[in-house]
Scaffold this active site. Structure first.
Site, mmCIF file in Angstrom:
data_model
loop_
_atom_site.group_PDB
_atom_site.id
_atom_site.type_symbol
_atom_site.label_atom_id
_atom_site.label_comp_id
_atom_site.label_asym_id
_atom_site.label_seq_id
_atom_site.Cartn_x
_atom_site.Cartn_y
_atom_site.Cartn_z
ATOM 1 C CD GLU A 123 4.602 -21.385 10.329
ATOM 2 O OE1 GLU A 123 4.648 -21.493 11.565
ATOM 3 O OE2 GLU A 123 3.655 -20.852 9.721
ATOM 4 C CD GLU A 155 -2.911 -1.201 2.320
ATOM 5 O OE1 GLU A 155 -2.458 -0.777 3.406
ATOM 6 O OE2 GLU A 155 -4.020 -1.731 2.203
#
Length: 275
Positions: free
Chosen positions: A112, A81
Site C-alpha cells: 500500500e 457481488e
C-alpha cells in the site's frame, strides 16, 4: 488545517480483557449503533457520486474501487457481488487491492506504500474518462490510493473517496469526499470494525443504487440475478409466478429456458402479444 486521525484515537473503553463476554458484546454493539447515523450524514455526497457513476456507465463507463487491506477487500467484495446479483459482466464494476488477489487473504508487505502502483493497475484496465474511480481508505492516508486518485483526476476521470477521518490526504485527491466519521474504534485503531462497517454500508448504497438506476431491478426484485443454485432458481420462478400468474412449474421451465427472470418475462409477454 491539522489532519487528525480520529480512527487512531484511544478507545472510549479500557481494560477490555477484564470485561465479561456479555459486556464486550454490549459495548461493541453500542459503538456499532453510531455507524448508520454517521453514514446518514454523507448521503448528499453519495448522491452526487452515484449520479456521476450512472451517467458515465450509461455511456459505457466502468466503476473502479481501489484500496488496501480491509478497505481493499471491501471494494473487491462489493464488486464481486455485482455479476451474481444483477447479471452484469464482471468488467463493469472492478475492485483493485494493493498487493493483488493474494492480499485478499494475506497481508502483502509495503504494497500500500507504492504511490504509483494503483495508477499503473488502472492503466492496465485501459481506464478512460467514462470511468469512475472510488478510493477506499479508512485512515485516509494510503499512498496506493492517493496516487491512483491523483492521476485519475489529472486525466479528467471522476473520483470519489470513502474515508473515516475528516479532511484526509486521500479525500483531498477526490472530486467527491464521503467521510462517515464513526469515532475511535472499540479496540484502538482496529478499523476493520466501525470504519469497515461504515465503508461497507456506503459501498452497498453506491452499487445498489447504481444498479437500480441502470435498470437491473424491477419493482423491488433482482430480475437479472444469476441462477447459480436451487435457492435462486426457486426465487426466480416465484418472481415469475407473481408477475405473470403462471403455475410454478411453467414459470420455472420458462426461467431455465431463458436464463433470467427479466428475459423470461419479456419473452413470455412478447409471445402473448403475438397471439
Amino acid at each position: 488545517m491539522t489532519f487528525i486521525k480520529i480512527t487512531e484515537q484511544p478507545s472510549l473503553y479500557d481494560n477490555l480483557e477484564k470485561k465479561s463476554v456479555g459486556e464486550i458484546l454490549t459495548e461493541i454493539n453500542r459503538e456499532d449503533q453510531k455507524v448508520a447515523l454517521a453514514v446518514e450524514k454523507t448521503i448528499p455526497e453519495i448522491e452526487k457520486l452515484v449520479t456521476g457513476i450512472v451517467a458515465r456507465m450509461k455511456r459505457g463507463g466502468r466503476l473502479f474501487y481501489i484500496g488496501a487491506g480491509t478497505s481493499g477487500r471491501l471494494g473487491v467484495l462489493d464488486a464481486s457481488e455485482i455479476p451474481p446479483t444483477y447479471g452484469m459482466p464482471n468488467t463493469y464494476v472492478i475492485g483493485l487491492i494493493a498487493g493483488g488477489d493474494v492480499a485478499l487473504r494475506n497481508p502483502v508487505e509495503s504494497a500500500e506504500d507504492d504511490l504509483e502502483k494503483g495508477w499503473e493497475e488502472l492503466l492496465a484496465h485501459h481506464i478512460n474518462e467514462n470511468d469512475t474511480v472510488v478510493g477506499i481508505a479508512a485512515s485516509g492516508t494510503t499512498p496506493y490510493v492517493i496516487g491512483a486518485l491523483r492521476h485519475a483526476r489529472e486525466h479528467h476521470i471522476l473520483t470519489g473517496a470513502i474515508c473515516c477521518n475528516p479532511d484526509s490526504p486521500v479525500a483531498a485527491e477526490a472530486d467527491i469526499k464521503i467521510e462517515p466519521i464513526v469515532g475511535p474504534e472499540y479496540v484502538t485503531g482496529s478499523t476493520r470494525m466501525k470504519a469497515g462497517t461504515a465503508q461497507k454500508l456506503v459501498l452497498n448504497m453506491i452499487s445498489t443504487t447504481t444498479m437500480i438506476k441502470l435498470g437491473r431491478v424491477k419493482g423491488n426484485k433482482m430480475v437479472n440475478m444469476q441462477l447459480t443454485n436451487k435457492k435462486l432458481v426457486d426465487r426466480g420462478a416465484n418472481m415469475i409466478v407473481d408477475e405473470l400468474g403462471l403455475p410454478y412449474e411453467q414459470a420455472k421451465n420458462l426461467l431455465l429456458l431463458h436464463g433470467s427472470v427479466k428475459k423470461a418475462i419479456d419473452a413470455f409477454l412478447s409471445e402473448q402479444a403475438k397471439l
